[in-house]
Design a protein around this motif. Structure first.
Motif, PDB file in Angstrom:
ATOM      1  N   THR A  27       1.977   7.228  -6.625  1.00  0.00           N
ATOM      2  CA  THR A  27       0.917   8.322  -7.002  1.00  0.00           C
ATOM      3  C   THR A  27       1.560   9.621  -7.160  1.00  0.00           C
ATOM      4  OG1 THR A  27      -0.206   8.592  -4.641  1.00  0.00           O
ATOM      5  CG2 THR A  27      -1.202   6.703  -6.289  1.00  0.00           C
ATOM      6  N   LEU A  36     -10.953   7.279  -3.847  1.00  0.00           N
ATOM      7  CA  LEU A  36      -9.522   6.404  -3.966  1.00  0.00           C
ATOM      8  C   LEU A  36      -9.187   5.903  -2.838  1.00  0.00           C
ATOM      9  CD1 LEU A  36      -8.133   9.210  -6.065  1.00  0.00           C
ATOM     10  CD2 LEU A  36      -9.014   6.867  -6.846  1.00  0.00           C
ATOM     11  N   THR A  37      -9.304   6.631  -1.369  1.00  0.00           N
ATOM     12  CA  THR A  37      -8.782   6.166  -0.271  1.00  0.00           C
ATOM     13  C   THR A  37      -9.571   4.850   0.147  1.00  0.00           C
ATOM     14  OG1 THR A  37      -8.379   8.192   0.694  1.00  0.00           O
ATOM     15  CG2 THR A  37      -8.610   6.708   2.266  1.00  0.00           C
ATOM     16  N   THR A  58       0.876  -1.058   0.223  1.00  0.00           N
ATOM     17  CA  THR A  58      -0.002   0.020   0.101  1.00  0.00           C
ATOM     18  C   THR A  58       0.995   1.396   0.130  1.00  0.00           C
ATOM     19  OG1 THR A  58      -1.661  -1.263   1.249  1.00  0.00           O
ATOM     20  CG2 THR A  58      -1.844   1.123   1.107  1.00  0.00           C
ATOM     21  N   VAL A  70       2.332   1.898  -3.441  1.00  0.00           N
ATOM     22  CA  VAL A  70       1.232   2.421  -4.415  1.00  0.00           C
ATOM     23  C   VAL A  70       1.194   3.750  -4.147  1.00  0.00           C
ATOM     24  CG1 VAL A  70      -0.986   2.228  -4.841  1.00  0.00           C
ATOM     25  CG2 VAL A  70       0.081   0.010  -4.666  1.00  0.00           C
ATOM     26  N   THR A  71       1.251   4.397  -2.956  1.00  0.00           N
ATOM     27  CA  THR A  71       0.852   5.610  -2.544  1.00  0.00           C
ATOM     28  C   THR A  71       2.204   6.586  -3.040  1.00  0.00           C
ATOM     29  OG1 THR A  71      -0.143   4.898  -0.510  1.00  0.00           O
ATOM     30  CG2 THR A  71       0.661   7.200  -0.591  1.00  0.00           C
ATOM     31  N   GLN A  98     -10.993  12.194  -3.707  1.00  0.00           N
ATOM     32  CA  GLN A  98      -9.987  11.383  -3.136  1.00  0.00           C
ATOM     33  C   GLN A  98     -10.156  10.760  -1.942  1.00  0.00           C
ATOM     34  OE1 GLN A  98      -6.683  14.306  -3.323  1.00  0.00           O
ATOM     35  NE2 GLN A  98      -6.383  14.311  -5.506  1.00  0.00           N
ATOM     36  N   ILE A 105      -8.658   1.733  -2.286  1.00  0.00           N
ATOM     37  CA  ILE A 105      -7.292   1.192  -1.982  1.00  0.00           C
ATOM     38  C   ILE A 105      -7.357   0.431  -0.594  1.00  0.00           C
ATOM     39  CG2 ILE A 105      -4.851   1.642  -1.582  1.00  0.00           C
ATOM     40  CD1 ILE A 105      -4.974   4.145  -3.380  1.00  0.00           C
ATOM     41  N   MET A 162      -2.912  11.073  -0.690  1.00  0.00           N
ATOM     42  CA  MET A 162      -3.186   9.659  -0.385  1.00  0.00           C
ATOM     43  C   MET A 162      -2.395   9.312   0.516  1.00  0.00           C
ATOM     44  SD  MET A 162      -5.361   9.276  -2.970  1.00  0.00           S
ATOM     45  CE  MET A 162      -5.408   7.459  -2.624  1.00  0.00           C
ATOM     46  N   VAL A 211      -3.994   6.605   3.320  1.00  0.00           N
ATOM     47  CA  VAL A 211      -4.123   5.379   2.886  1.00  0.00           C
ATOM     48  C   VAL A 211      -3.464   4.283   3.703  1.00  0.00           C
ATOM     49  CG1 VAL A 211      -4.707   3.701   1.295  1.00  0.00           C
ATOM     50  CG2 VAL A 211      -5.168   5.726   0.423  1.00  0.00           C
ATOM     51  N   ALA A 243      -8.941  -2.715  -1.079  1.00  0.00           N
ATOM     52  CA  ALA A 243      -7.902  -3.600  -1.769  1.00  0.00           C
ATOM     53  C   ALA A 243      -6.859  -4.307  -0.792  1.00  0.00           C
ATOM     54  CB  ALA A 243      -7.478  -2.973  -2.886  1.00  0.00           C
ATOM     55  N   GLY A 244      -6.425  -3.231   0.077  1.00  0.00           N
ATOM     56  CA  GLY A 244      -5.395  -3.985   1.050  1.00  0.00           C
ATOM     57  C   GLY A 244      -5.926  -4.826   1.972  1.00  0.00           C
TER      58      GLY A 244
END
Length: 344
Positions: A198, A312-313, A191, A194-195, A308, A316, A203, A206, A319-320
């Motif tokens: 970006t 998005l937060t 995670t 990925v952050t 966002q 992600i 972000m 996250v 998904a984590g």
């Protein structure tokens, strides 16, 4: 880590007032003190003061006083290593592993310092030298303001008890502790990377959210974290939208100050009287304050900030969580259930 207990109104009727006044102080003095990222000291100060339980002791004021030192140390590490990618990643991995281990096996809040603050400084260093300096200086000066606010408000409105709160952490008890830790490190670092990719400072929330979810020793506590932080994100976004609508109708600094102070007071008061867990109200307050200040003082529009944070937060983060559950199902043996005959 310890589940933050509900506030006893007989022991501390002024917690919300102290927290709101300190937030107001940070907002009021942010520009005169040269704080370019006011959301950082405001959110951290709100969290530190609303965590206060029981009578006063050294730990009540240790956090704000340590904040400048932490900011300087980790910003220096990020600045020195950002030009060496392998060393940069290695240090972030080691700090994350150490921090998660402390949180998971000891229930220590110190572990949070080894995960959240290095990630924050590393993201800033990747963004630009100016961003790193801005966040470092905001946290240094903000730590001084939060410390001054904590001292002043505790003198004016102290708790009504001398009973010192003793934390009751819940460390992990497992037959496969190394596997449990390794899975959490993999999910958190994935995670975080990925952050980093970006390049968006907004972000950074996250991986910070994933830190608390990954550090929970059991799935019950993890679900509570998801409800508190996921639900808090949605509710806090709604509160922020209302606050921004009021501010855009009357774009005066005094209005912004009063609205954010009122939001802090009523949400932290919910930690005493609200039906939900205290962490829920604390997180709603944090989201609302950060979103409003990010929109007002940053370069992103209000729509971008809300989009966002919610889409998005949450995407992600979910998904984590899915990856965490999948890896646990594959590599961690399920705990044996007690049957009725075994219980007898």
């Amino acid at each position: 880590m310890e589940q933050l207990p509900r506030v006893d109104p007989l022991e501390d009727p002024y917690l919300a007032l102290r927290t709101a006044l300190t937030v107001a102080l940070c907002i009021l003095l942010a520009e005169p003190m040269g704080i370019s990222q006011p959301m950082m000291p405001v959110a951290i100060g709100m969290s530190m003061l609303s965590n206060q339980r029981g009578g006063l002791n050294v730990r009540t004021f240790a956090g704000p006083l340590a904040l400048p030192v932490i900011a300087i140390v980790f910003s220096w590490i990020a600045a020195v290593t950002v030009g060496e990618p392998m060393l940069f990643l290695a240090i972030n991995i080691l700090l994350a592993a150490g921090g998660l281990a402390l949180m998971l096996f000891r229930g220590s809040r110190a572990g949070m310092l080894l995960t959240v603050f290095p990630a924050m400084m590393s993201m800033s260093a990747l963004y630009s030298e100016y961003a790193l300096a801005a966040i470092r200086d905001s946290m240094v000066i903000g730590g001084v303001l939060v410390g001054a606010g904590a001292v002043l408000t505790n003198i004016l409105f102290p708790p009504t008890t001398r009973r010192i709160h003793v934390e009751t952490p819940r460390p992990l008890k497992s037959d496969t502790p190394i596997a449990e830790l390794a899975i959490r490190i993999v999910v958190y670092l994935a995670t975080l990377l990925v952050t980093f990719s970006t390049g968006n400072m907004s972000m950074l929330i996250v991986p910070i959210m994933l830190v608390f979810i990954c550090s929970e020793p059991d799935r019950g506590g993890r679900i509570e974290q998801i409800v508190d932080r996921g639900g808090g994100t949605i509710v806090g976004s709604g509160v922020a939208i209302v606050a921004l609508a009021i501010y855009y109708l009357v774009p005066q600094f005094a209005v912004l100050l009063l609205v954010l102070t009122a939001i802090t007071y009523f949400l932290i008061e919910g930690m005493t009287w609200g039906r939900n867990r205290p962490q829920f109200y604390q997180y709603v307050c944090s989201v609302a304050l950060v979103m409003v200040l990010s929109s007002v003082t940053g370069t992103n529009s209000a729509f971008e900030v809300v989009f966002q944070r919610i889409v998005l937060t949450m995407g992600i983060m979910l998904a984590g969580i899915a990856l965490l559950s999948l890896l646990e199902a594959i590599f961690v043996a399920p705990k044996p259930r007690r049957t009725a005959s075994a219980a007898v």
